[in-house]
Enzyme design. Sequence first.
Site, PDB file in Angstrom:
ATOM      1  N   ASP A  48      31.898  87.548 -42.237  1.00 34.58           N
ATOM      2  CA  ASP A  48      32.740  86.393 -42.558  1.00 34.58           C
ATOM      3  C   ASP A  48      34.201  86.847 -42.502  1.00 34.58           C
ATOM      4  O   ASP A  48      34.502  87.983 -42.865  1.00 34.58           O
ATOM      5  CB  ASP A  48      32.421  85.886 -43.986  1.00 34.58           C
ATOM      6  CG  ASP A  48      32.730  84.408 -44.187  1.00 34.58           C
ATOM      7  OD1 ASP A  48      31.817  83.658 -44.537  1.00 34.58           O
ATOM      8  OD2 ASP A  48      33.902  84.009 -43.985  1.00 34.58           O
ATOM      9  N   ASN A  49      35.089  85.961 -42.064  1.00 28.83           N
ATOM     10  CA  ASN A  49      36.521  86.333 -42.111  1.00 28.83           C
ATOM     11  C   ASN A  49      37.194  85.765 -43.362  1.00 28.83           C
ATOM     12  O   ASN A  49      38.385  85.973 -43.563  1.00 28.83           O
ATOM     13  CB  ASN A  49      37.256  85.878 -40.839  1.00 28.83           C
ATOM     14  CG  ASN A  49      37.352  84.365 -40.737  1.00 28.83           C
ATOM     15  OD1 ASN A  49      36.762  83.643 -41.537  1.00 28.83           O
ATOM     16  ND2 ASN A  49      38.092  83.891 -39.753  1.00 28.83           N
ATOM     17  N   VAL A  86      34.632  86.517 -36.031  1.00 28.83           N
ATOM     18  CA  VAL A  86      33.735  86.598 -34.872  1.00 28.83           C
ATOM     19  C   VAL A  86      34.357  86.025 -33.598  1.00 28.83           C
ATOM     20  O   VAL A  86      33.756  86.128 -32.526  1.00 28.83           O
ATOM     21  CB  VAL A  86      32.368  85.921 -35.134  1.00 28.83           C
ATOM     22  CG1 VAL A  86      31.617  86.639 -36.243  1.00 28.83           C
ATOM     23  CG2 VAL A  86      32.515  84.439 -35.435  1.00 28.83           C
ATOM     24  N   SER A 108      32.180  78.827 -39.311  1.00 27.35           N
ATOM     25  CA  SER A 108      33.110  77.770 -38.878  1.00 27.35           C
ATOM     26  C   SER A 108      33.625  77.032 -40.099  1.00 27.35           C
ATOM     27  O   SER A 108      32.863  76.795 -41.036  1.00 27.35           O
ATOM     28  CB  SER A 108      32.422  76.736 -37.970  1.00 27.35           C
ATOM     29  OG  SER A 108      33.355  75.712 -37.612  1.00 27.35           O
ATOM     30  N   TYR A 126      36.493  70.107 -33.970  1.00 25.61           N
ATOM     31  CA  TYR A 126      35.186  70.559 -34.483  1.00 25.61           C
ATOM     32  C   TYR A 126      34.069  70.073 -33.561  1.00 25.61           C
ATOM     33  O   TYR A 126      33.232  70.854 -33.106  1.00 25.61           O
ATOM     34  CB  TYR A 126      34.991  70.005 -35.887  1.00 25.61           C
ATOM     35  CG  TYR A 126      33.726  70.455 -36.573  1.00 25.61           C
ATOM     36  CD1 TYR A 126      33.547  71.778 -36.973  1.00 25.61           C
ATOM     37  CD2 TYR A 126      32.704  69.549 -36.852  1.00 25.61           C
ATOM     38  CE1 TYR A 126      32.391  72.185 -37.632  1.00 25.61           C
ATOM     39  CE2 TYR A 126      31.547  69.948 -37.516  1.00 25.61           C
ATOM     40  CZ  TYR A 126      31.403  71.257 -37.903  1.00 25.61           C
ATOM     41  OH  TYR A 126      30.253  71.655 -38.557  1.00 25.61           O
ATOM     42  N   ARG A 144      35.452  67.354 -48.937  1.00 25.21           N
ATOM     43  CA  ARG A 144      34.334  66.502 -48.555  1.00 25.21           C
ATOM     44  C   ARG A 144      33.943  65.570 -49.693  1.00 25.21           C
ATOM     45  O   ARG A 144      34.297  65.774 -50.846  1.00 25.21           O
ATOM     46  CB  ARG A 144      33.131  67.347 -48.133  1.00 25.21           C
ATOM     47  CG  ARG A 144      33.327  67.857 -46.728  1.00 25.21           C
ATOM     48  CD  ARG A 144      32.097  68.513 -46.200  1.00 25.21           C
ATOM     49  NE  ARG A 144      32.001  69.881 -46.641  1.00 25.21           N
ATOM     50  CZ  ARG A 144      31.179  70.767 -46.095  1.00 25.21           C
ATOM     51  NH1 ARG A 144      30.392  70.419 -45.102  1.00 25.21           N
ATOM     52  NH2 ARG A 144      31.144  72.007 -46.531  1.00 25.21           N
TER      53      ARG A 144
HETATM   54  N1  UDP Z   1      35.072  60.058 -48.245  1.00 24.38           N
HETATM   55  C1  UDP Z   1      35.500  59.211 -49.251  1.00 24.38           C
HETATM   56  N2  UDP Z   1      36.229  59.739 -50.291  1.00 24.38           N
HETATM   57  C2  UDP Z   1      36.530  61.055 -50.379  1.00 24.38           C
HETATM   58  C3  UDP Z   1      36.090  61.930 -49.360  1.00 24.38           C
HETATM   59  C4  UDP Z   1      35.370  61.386 -48.298  1.00 24.38           C
HETATM   60  O1  UDP Z   1      35.238  58.004 -49.218  1.00 24.38           O
HETATM   61  O2  UDP Z   1      37.188  61.437 -51.384  1.00 24.38           O
HETATM   62  C5  UDP Z   1      34.263  59.498 -47.140  1.00 24.38           C
HETATM   63  C6  UDP Z   1      34.748  59.854 -45.740  1.00 24.38           C
HETATM   64  O3  UDP Z   1      35.703  58.935 -45.273  1.00 24.38           O
HETATM   65  C7  UDP Z   1      33.451  59.768 -44.950  1.00 24.38           C
HETATM   66  C8  UDP Z   1      32.385  60.183 -45.947  1.00 24.38           C
HETATM   67  O4  UDP Z   1      32.974  60.063 -47.224  1.00 24.38           O
HETATM   68  O5  UDP Z   1      33.205  58.447 -44.559  1.00 24.38           O
HETATM   69  C9  UDP Z   1      31.895  61.604 -45.755  1.00 24.38           C
HETATM   70  O6  UDP Z   1      33.024  62.436 -45.621  1.00 24.38           O
HETATM   71  P1  UDP Z   1      32.946  64.013 -45.622  1.00 24.38           P
HETATM   72  O7  UDP Z   1      34.351  64.507 -45.582  1.00 24.38           O
HETATM   73  O8  UDP Z   1      32.088  64.485 -46.735  1.00 24.38           O
HETATM   74  O9  UDP Z   1      32.212  64.456 -44.285  1.00 24.38           O
HETATM   75  P2  UDP Z   1      31.841  63.795 -42.873  1.00 24.38           P
HETATM   76  O10 UDP Z   1      30.476  63.274 -43.075  1.00 24.38           O
HETATM   77  O11 UDP Z   1      32.818  62.700 -42.543  1.00 24.38           O
HETATM   78  O12 UDP Z   1      31.925  64.923 -41.935  1.00 24.38           O
END
Ligand code: UDP
Length: 313
Positions: free
Chosen positions: A31-32, A57, A75, A145, A186
């Site tokens: 891992d970095n 990597v 990643s 991504y 997230r």
């Molecule tokens: N989301 C949200 N509030 C937050 C963070 C994310 O409503 O505080 C929403 C975001 O717009 C997406 C969903 O939750 O529709 C999942 O987002 P996440 O960043 O977890 O990952 P993704 O599935 O989009 O890669």
Amino acid sequence: MRVLITGAAGFLGSHLSDRFIAEGHTVVGMDNLITGNMDNIAHLMGHERFSFIKHDVSNYIYVPGQIDAVLHFASPASPTDYLEHPIPTLKVGSLGTHNTLGLAKVKGARFLLASTSEVYGDPQVNPQPETYWGHVNPIGPRGVYDEAKRFAEAITLAYQRYHGLETRIVRIFNTYGPRMRLNDGRVVPNFIHQALTNQPITVYGEGSQTRSFQYYSDLVDGIYRLLHSDEDLPVNIGNPNEMTILEFARAVVEIANSKSEIVFVQPTDDRFTDDPKQRRPDISKAKRVLGWEPKVPLADGLKQTLDYFRDKV
Ligand code: UDP
């Protein structure tokens, strides 16, 4: 087996390392640490079958000795992280995948790529079967991504077809659980953080976009089965329990027994651009070829995750 796991200090890489150690294998973790955290593997340090190499990597990889399997999980993986590190994200999906494939080839190892439901982009087919080609904006903020992972799948298949390498590809759908970073941006850590501190739950847009959340242990089990299977084309691993983000916010508030109110916000930065409107895995292939399906209900997984985060907020 002696396995190399890239991204070993991350959320998934660390849980995978635990599983391989528990099954009696030897793990070399790499891992970095740009988004990984040594705390996730602190309990493995000093274990006789675990070793760790701090390395990016995307640069040439040297690992002495036999390697039987390479699992490429390095990643940035949250939209917030890959928007902050767009070029490392593109590099680890492309150069990092090339380097890990090259290592697998020279060692005669089996290669497993961590791919993603993001290869389907903002899908126009729901649920998404592996045969769906996707709907990705290559030049949008998420493109760094999504396109890196699409390239990673392409080069993995090229190594299989041209060099005869044994390869596996898992397309991972939204996964949650202990060891996610509280500030990775997230939805799961955000909502949990907000619920545990009784702050407003920030639903982006109208909250009508859908996701399907799987607990990490189900994913790890699917990956373990896939590595040992004969399936050399991509397999979705996810929980088909689809819900809107608003429904998910209500579930978190209820299970956390929180006083938080739910608020609707419109992020003005790139976080919400090209946000997929729906996402749900078609898991018929995983059921058929791996005999796998998810087992952990959302309420149970969320309780475990809340317990993990309780003393970290
Ligand atoms: N989301 C949200 N509030 C937050 C963070 C994310 O409503 O505080 C929403 C975001 O717009 C997406 C969903 O939750 O529709 C999942 O987002 P996440 O960043 O977890 O990952 P993704 O599935 O989009 O890669």
